[in-house]
Design a protein around this motif. Structure first.
Motif, PDB file in Angstrom:
ATOM      1  N   PRO A  99     -19.737  78.712 -50.728  1.00  0.00           N
ATOM      2  CA  PRO A  99     -20.077  77.797 -49.765  1.00  0.00           C
ATOM      3  C   PRO A  99     -19.715  78.546 -48.262  1.00  0.00           C
ATOM      4  CG  PRO A  99     -18.231  76.611 -50.792  1.00  0.00           C
ATOM      5  CD  PRO A  99     -18.939  78.014 -50.915  1.00  0.00           C
ATOM      6  N   HIS A 100     -20.327  78.070 -47.485  1.00  0.00           N
ATOM      7  CA  HIS A 100     -19.608  78.472 -46.254  1.00  0.00           C
ATOM      8  C   HIS A 100     -19.718  76.960 -45.699  1.00  0.00           C
ATOM      9  CE1 HIS A 100     -19.713  78.908 -41.706  1.00  0.00           C
ATOM     10  NE2 HIS A 100     -19.936  77.684 -42.043  1.00  0.00           N
ATOM     11  N   LEU A 101     -17.647  76.419 -45.769  1.00  0.00           N
ATOM     12  CA  LEU A 101     -17.691  75.239 -45.128  1.00  0.00           C
ATOM     13  C   LEU A 101     -18.254  74.671 -43.457  1.00  0.00           C
ATOM     14  CD1 LEU A 101     -14.896  74.892 -47.703  1.00  0.00           C
ATOM     15  CD2 LEU A 101     -16.866  74.008 -48.041  1.00  0.00           C
ATOM     16  N   LEU A 102     -18.899  74.017 -43.343  1.00  0.00           N
ATOM     17  CA  LEU A 102     -18.621  73.145 -42.077  1.00  0.00           C
ATOM     18  C   LEU A 102     -17.801  71.982 -42.307  1.00  0.00           C
ATOM     19  CD1 LEU A 102     -18.683  72.471 -39.349  1.00  0.00           C
ATOM     20  CD2 LEU A 102     -21.548  72.964 -39.129  1.00  0.00           C
ATOM     21  N   VAL A 103     -16.612  71.428 -42.786  1.00  0.00           N
ATOM     22  CA  VAL A 103     -16.357  70.350 -42.906  1.00  0.00           C
ATOM     23  C   VAL A 103     -15.033  70.197 -41.752  1.00  0.00           C
ATOM     24  CG1 VAL A 103     -17.138  70.337 -45.729  1.00  0.00           C
ATOM     25  CG2 VAL A 103     -14.712  70.781 -44.531  1.00  0.00           C
ATOM     26  N   HIS A 104     -14.287  68.958 -42.025  1.00  0.00           N
ATOM     27  CA  HIS A 104     -12.761  68.417 -41.430  1.00  0.00           C
ATOM     28  C   HIS A 104     -11.962  69.472 -41.979  1.00  0.00           C
ATOM     29  CE1 HIS A 104     -10.061  65.811 -40.399  1.00  0.00           C
ATOM     30  NE2 HIS A 104     -10.922  64.984 -39.803  1.00  0.00           N
ATOM     31  N   VAL A 122     -24.352  76.259 -47.568  1.00  0.00           N
ATOM     32  CA  VAL A 122     -23.690  75.514 -46.727  1.00  0.00           C
ATOM     33  C   VAL A 122     -22.863  74.070 -47.211  1.00  0.00           C
ATOM     34  CG1 VAL A 122     -23.604  74.432 -44.242  1.00  0.00           C
ATOM     35  CG2 VAL A 122     -24.633  76.933 -44.738  1.00  0.00           C
ATOM     36  N   VAL A 123     -22.314  73.976 -47.141  1.00  0.00           N
ATOM     37  CA  VAL A 123     -21.792  72.228 -47.204  1.00  0.00           C
ATOM     38  C   VAL A 123     -21.144  71.302 -46.194  1.00  0.00           C
ATOM     39  CG1 VAL A 123     -19.644  70.700 -48.549  1.00  0.00           C
ATOM     40  CG2 VAL A 123     -20.616  73.340 -50.023  1.00  0.00           C
ATOM     41  N   LEU A 124     -21.687  70.739 -45.565  1.00  0.00           N
ATOM     42  CA  LEU A 124     -21.887  70.237 -44.637  1.00  0.00           C
ATOM     43  C   LEU A 124     -21.134  69.006 -44.969  1.00  0.00           C
ATOM     44  CD1 LEU A 124     -22.825  70.384 -41.556  1.00  0.00           C
ATOM     45  CD2 LEU A 124     -24.727  68.752 -42.182  1.00  0.00           C
ATOM     46  N   GLY A 125     -19.943  68.622 -44.097  1.00  0.00           N
ATOM     47  CA  GLY A 125     -19.049  67.262 -44.363  1.00  0.00           C
ATOM     48  C   GLY A 125     -19.421  66.473 -43.070  1.00  0.00           C
ATOM     49  N   ASP A 126     -18.169  65.286 -43.268  1.00  0.00           N
ATOM     50  CA  ASP A 126     -18.140  64.613 -41.443  1.00  0.00           C
ATOM     51  C   ASP A 126     -17.042  65.856 -41.143  1.00  0.00           C
ATOM     52  OD1 ASP A 126     -17.990  63.203 -39.522  1.00  0.00           O
ATOM     53  OD2 ASP A 126     -16.831  61.468 -40.607  1.00  0.00           O
ATOM     54  N   ALA A 127     -17.926  66.410 -40.147  1.00  0.00           N
ATOM     55  CA  ALA A 127     -17.148  66.923 -39.333  1.00  0.00           C
ATOM     56  C   ALA A 127     -15.894  66.616 -38.503  1.00  0.00           C
ATOM     57  CB  ALA A 127     -17.270  68.731 -39.623  1.00  0.00           C
TER      58      ALA A 127
END
Length: 270
Positions: A99-104, A122-127
């Motif tokens: 993953p490319h992480l876009l997270v908090h 891509v893994v997306l979280g509540d960043a």
């Protein structure tokens, strides 16, 4: 009002609880318990009902998050919490995804054991504050550069409530990347069936033996009902009166708060 939701086919043996907006409202300084909710969790456990906490919380590791709830007085253990990040790690490993992480920042340790070199998804979280144009664009570039772009989103919520008001949630940014790349994200967490079913299987119970209590009409209530559970909406957290006229989802019951839901449930069990 007859509490029909207390009388599913099988006798109720377990409860699934959402956390944010049901147990407490998050915010600066850790957040604030919703009145009566610490006692309500205690009562569920004293009644020998199984309980699992199904959360889309992705701003902190489960350890940090559980420690915070314990400090607020909740009887909650790490093994009782189902959160999207560990579920996502399992999927990444199963499918050989990097993953490319876009997270908090607070969530990063959950992905320590995962190969993040040369990303192929891509893994997306509540960043939260990390949702800058620069960071979203970077995630977009990774996706658009892949022959078969894979976007895993840790939930699809629109907004949630903190002590100082409503906040945009991960689903808003998920939609932006879906639109830009003309793809459909895979949602890990609520309302995904796999997520609810993993909690049910951990309790070793059937859907008709479990009640879901949440504040999100689509992700908590709708998601649980799709799995065959009865689901009750609390009028706390992100709840708004218009939820009761939702075009596609109708809760099996509406209660003022978790304390009232537990009171009604226990009255019907005895």
């Amino acid at each position: 009002m007859m509490a029909e939701w207390c009388k599913p086919v099988g006798r109720v043996k377990g409860v699934l609880l959402d956390i944010s907006g049901v147990l407490y409202d998050s915010g600066e300084g850790g957040g604030v318990p919703i009145p009566g909710s610490t006692e309500a969790v205690k009562r569920i456990k004293e009644a020998n009902l199984k309980v699992r906490f199904c959360t889309n919380e992705t701003q902190a590791t489960r350890e940090t998050f559980v420690a915070k709830l314990q400090s607020l007085g909740f009887d909650i253990a790490l093994g009782e919490v189902f959160a999207p990040a560990p579920a996502a790690c399992q999927i990444l490993k199963e499918r050989g995804l990097r993953p490319h992480l876009l997270v908090h920042d607070g969530l990063l340790p959950e992905f320590n054991q995962v190969d993040q070199s040369n990303p192929n998804c891509v893994v997306l979280g509540d960043a939260a504050g990390n949702f800058s144009y620069k960071n979203l664009n970077e995630a977009f570039r990774v996706l658009i550069g892949l022959e078969k772009p894979v976007l895993l989103s840790l939930g699809r919520g629109r907004y949630y409530k903190e002590t100082d008001g409503m906040k945009l949630d991960v689903g808003v940014y998920m939609k932006a990347l879906e639109y830009a790349c003309d793809i459909e994200a895979e949602v890990v967490g609520k309302p995904a069936k796999r997520f609810f079913l993993s909690a049910l299987s951990d309790m070793d119970l059937e859907p008709d033996q479990v009640i879901m209590i949440g504040d999100d009409i689509v992700n908590d209530i709708g998601g649980a009902q799709q799995c065959g559970m009865k689901a009750v909406q609390v009028r706390t957290g992100k709840y708004r009166p218009c939820d009761e006229q939702h075009p596609t989802v109708k809760a099996d019951g509406y209660v003022h708060n978790l304390a009232q839901a537990v009171k009604i449930l226990l009255e019907h069990l005895h």
